[in-house]
Design a protein around this motif. Sequence first.
Motif, PDB file in Angstrom:
ATOM      1  N   MET A 220       9.978  10.562  -5.836  1.00  0.00           N
ATOM      2  CA  MET A 220      10.479   9.204  -6.098  1.00  0.00           C
ATOM      3  C   MET A 220      10.179   8.292  -4.914  1.00  0.00           C
ATOM      4  O   MET A 220      10.320   8.700  -3.756  1.00  0.00           O
ATOM      5  CB  MET A 220      11.995   9.229  -6.327  1.00  0.00           C
ATOM      6  CG  MET A 220      12.458  10.194  -7.400  1.00  0.00           C
ATOM      7  SD  MET A 220      14.281  10.346  -7.458  1.00  0.00           S
ATOM      8  CE  MET A 220      14.569  11.289  -5.956  1.00  0.00           C
ATOM      9  N   VAL A 221       9.781   7.076  -5.222  1.00  0.00           N
ATOM     10  CA  VAL A 221       9.614   6.034  -4.204  1.00  0.00           C
ATOM     11  C   VAL A 221      10.286   4.778  -4.726  1.00  0.00           C
ATOM     12  O   VAL A 221      10.123   4.407  -5.893  1.00  0.00           O
ATOM     13  CB  VAL A 221       8.126   5.763  -3.906  1.00  0.00           C
ATOM     14  CG1 VAL A 221       7.973   4.524  -3.025  1.00  0.00           C
ATOM     15  CG2 VAL A 221       7.490   6.963  -3.224  1.00  0.00           C
ATOM     16  N   ALA A 222      11.080   4.117  -3.861  1.00  0.00           N
ATOM     17  CA  ALA A 222      11.848   2.954  -4.304  1.00  0.00           C
ATOM     18  C   ALA A 222      11.784   1.835  -3.270  1.00  0.00           C
ATOM     19  O   ALA A 222      11.638   2.082  -2.056  1.00  0.00           O
ATOM     20  CB  ALA A 222      13.307   3.348  -4.551  1.00  0.00           C
ATOM     21  N   ASN A 223      11.901   0.618  -3.759  1.00  0.00           N
ATOM     22  CA  ASN A 223      12.056  -0.562  -2.903  1.00  0.00           C
ATOM     23  C   ASN A 223      13.467  -0.544  -2.329  1.00  0.00           C
ATOM     24  O   ASN A 223      14.443  -0.714  -3.067  1.00  0.00           O
ATOM     25  CB  ASN A 223      11.823  -1.816  -3.749  1.00  0.00           C
ATOM     26  CG  ASN A 223      11.981  -3.096  -2.951  1.00  0.00           C
ATOM     27  OD1 ASN A 223      12.603  -3.118  -1.888  1.00  0.00           O
ATOM     28  ND2 ASN A 223      11.432  -4.181  -3.478  1.00  0.00           N
ATOM     29  N   ASN A 224      13.598  -0.330  -1.026  1.00  0.00           N
ATOM     30  CA  ASN A 224      14.938  -0.102  -0.490  1.00  0.00           C
ATOM     31  C   ASN A 224      15.750  -1.366  -0.239  1.00  0.00           C
ATOM     32  O   ASN A 224      16.846  -1.302   0.315  1.00  0.00           O
ATOM     33  CB  ASN A 224      14.890   0.764   0.779  1.00  0.00           C
ATOM     34  CG  ASN A 224      14.142   0.110   1.923  1.00  0.00           C
ATOM     35  OD1 ASN A 224      13.998  -1.103   1.984  1.00  0.00           O
ATOM     36  ND2 ASN A 224      13.648   0.945   2.834  1.00  0.00           N
ATOM     37  N   SER A 225      15.253  -2.503  -0.671  1.00  0.00           N
ATOM     38  CA  SER A 225      16.089  -3.700  -0.598  1.00  0.00           C
ATOM     39  C   SER A 225      17.108  -3.726  -1.736  1.00  0.00           C
ATOM     40  O   SER A 225      18.162  -4.368  -1.625  1.00  0.00           O
ATOM     41  CB  SER A 225      15.227  -4.965  -0.646  1.00  0.00           C
ATOM     42  OG  SER A 225      14.496  -5.022  -1.860  1.00  0.00           O
ATOM     43  N   HIS A 226      16.804  -2.996  -2.834  1.00  0.00           N
ATOM     44  CA  HIS A 226      17.726  -2.946  -3.965  1.00  0.00           C
ATOM     45  C   HIS A 226      18.072  -1.518  -4.397  1.00  0.00           C
ATOM     46  O   HIS A 226      19.024  -1.322  -5.155  1.00  0.00           O
ATOM     47  CB  HIS A 226      17.132  -3.672  -5.183  1.00  0.00           C
ATOM     48  CG  HIS A 226      16.815  -5.108  -4.937  1.00  0.00           C
ATOM     49  ND1 HIS A 226      15.543  -5.565  -4.716  1.00  0.00           N
ATOM     50  CD2 HIS A 226      17.617  -6.191  -4.854  1.00  0.00           C
ATOM     51  CE1 HIS A 226      15.559  -6.877  -4.515  1.00  0.00           C
ATOM     52  NE2 HIS A 226      16.808  -7.283  -4.600  1.00  0.00           N
ATOM     53  N   THR A 227      17.293  -0.537  -3.944  1.00  0.00           N
ATOM     54  CA  THR A 227      17.485   0.855  -4.371  1.00  0.00           C
ATOM     55  C   THR A 227      17.342   1.770  -3.165  1.00  0.00           C
ATOM     56  O   THR A 227      16.376   1.664  -2.409  1.00  0.00           O
ATOM     57  CB  THR A 227      16.454   1.250  -5.446  1.00  0.00           C
ATOM     58  OG1 THR A 227      16.572   0.354  -6.562  1.00  0.00           O
ATOM     59  CG2 THR A 227      16.671   2.677  -5.911  1.00  0.00           C
ATOM     60  N   ARG A 228      18.283   2.680  -2.983  1.00  0.00           N
ATOM     61  CA  ARG A 228      18.226   3.628  -1.874  1.00  0.00           C
ATOM     62  C   ARG A 228      18.197   5.059  -2.390  1.00  0.00           C
ATOM     63  O   ARG A 228      18.908   5.409  -3.341  1.00  0.00           O
ATOM     64  CB  ARG A 228      19.430   3.455  -0.935  1.00  0.00           C
ATOM     65  CG  ARG A 228      19.517   2.099  -0.246  1.00  0.00           C
ATOM     66  CD  ARG A 228      18.260   1.755   0.547  1.00  0.00           C
ATOM     67  NE  ARG A 228      17.845   2.809   1.461  1.00  0.00           N
ATOM     68  CZ  ARG A 228      18.258   2.922   2.725  1.00  0.00           C
ATOM     69  NH1 ARG A 228      19.135   2.034   3.218  1.00  0.00           N
ATOM     70  NH2 ARG A 228      17.809   3.895   3.502  1.00  0.00           N
ATOM     71  N   LEU A 229      17.364   5.864  -1.753  1.00  0.00           N
ATOM     72  CA  LEU A 229      17.274   7.305  -2.001  1.00  0.00           C
ATOM     73  C   LEU A 229      17.842   7.994  -0.771  1.00  0.00           C
ATOM     74  O   LEU A 229      17.265   7.901   0.311  1.00  0.00           O
ATOM     75  CB  LEU A 229      15.826   7.724  -2.245  1.00  0.00           C
ATOM     76  CG  LEU A 229      15.035   6.890  -3.266  1.00  0.00           C
ATOM     77  CD1 LEU A 229      13.590   7.379  -3.335  1.00  0.00           C
ATOM     78  CD2 LEU A 229      15.687   6.951  -4.639  1.00  0.00           C
TER      79      LEU A 229
END
Length: 406
Positions: A220-229
């Motif tokens: 998984m890869v996410a935009n961490n301004s709105h989603t955090r892993l």
Amino acid sequence: GFDFQWLRRAVVTQTPHRISAWTIFPTPPSVSGPEVSSTVTYGWGTGVDGDYSYPYALYQAAVSYGDEMKFWYYHHHMEFNDLAQPVSTKCHLHPKVPCPIAVTQKQQKITFALSGLPAGTSVDGLDGEAVLAGWDLKMHCNQHLQPDGHKCNSNGMWANKWRVSVTGCKLQQGSGSPSLECTTDLLINRTANPDYMFDPTAKPFNFALTYNLSIYYTVMVANNSHTRLIPQGHQYQKKELWDHTNVKYQDTSLKYANFGKTKQQFGAGINTFGWQLGPDGCRDIVLKNHCNKHHKVPLGRYLTSIRATVDQFFCDPVVKYCSLNYTMGMTAPKSTWDLDAHTELGVTTVQTASATMSIEPMVMRAKPNGTICISGSDHLWSCSFVHLRNQPRDTVKFHEKIHPVA
């Protein structure tokens, strides 16, 4: 998560077995309209005797309708042999001869290609993690690999330790598209069972086994301004093998992202699962003196069930409180030697405030059951006794309806 349990009963107790196969993995999902569909494959092997099971997998469906989060599915295949040491059948109540143990330990850096990300994409502002999607383990005893004078007894093992994990993930910039580098660990220890100390010929030991193993990953890869892993701390539990109660524990110490009071959704995946038996049956008067003095390594056991599940991940952004429920453990009937089972579970959580993500809540109904049945090689039990066909593996379709964020 998952739950495997043998159901055949001898008198009033479940029948325990070695492990000769253990499989649970999904196929990459497809999206059609509001539904996500996939299949999950189950497999479980007894080594010798017949039995049946209805294993299940717990899953959670997530869809990204934009570029907020992307998913990839990979598997890593390996084949290897082990060899137990010492090559001796004289550990039965002998003060100076340890029982044989085979140790398999593998650690490897794996680089996952993130195809589909544009070349030159910056890893700044991105989170990248991998979780376990499952595994496919098969083993067999090859007579040509056995030490001289020793014969194959079965295709199974009395395991006393198992651990598989994918951790330490880091996004790598590279010259083209970014990649994700993670560390995978595999640990399998197997030994004789306690009966071996009294009569090594009653339950002969396979000194060498051949393994065929695939480990499956969801990346998984996410935009961490709105989603955090977020990889969380590991949870540990200790229970006696004879304790068949399923106790649900709650972890309230989860790390979380502060997205304010925005509406949020939550998910979780398992990055580590492990168990270890021991100390050995030193509470039993027959073994107490012997194993305290001479056998520091716990002996293996026949098992009836293995379980590890997580559910009901929830965060309250107002009071800044997050919790996750988990259940894990393994069991054996009182026909075996009792001892403690130590289990370990590690999770990675997903927390999003994005309006282009839909994550279905973790629910116990999301569990496609498989059907496993094995007519034993001892001819004492047949799948026909429970009106099932011989089926050591099963693939089950499942689907989940996705509800877009309002």
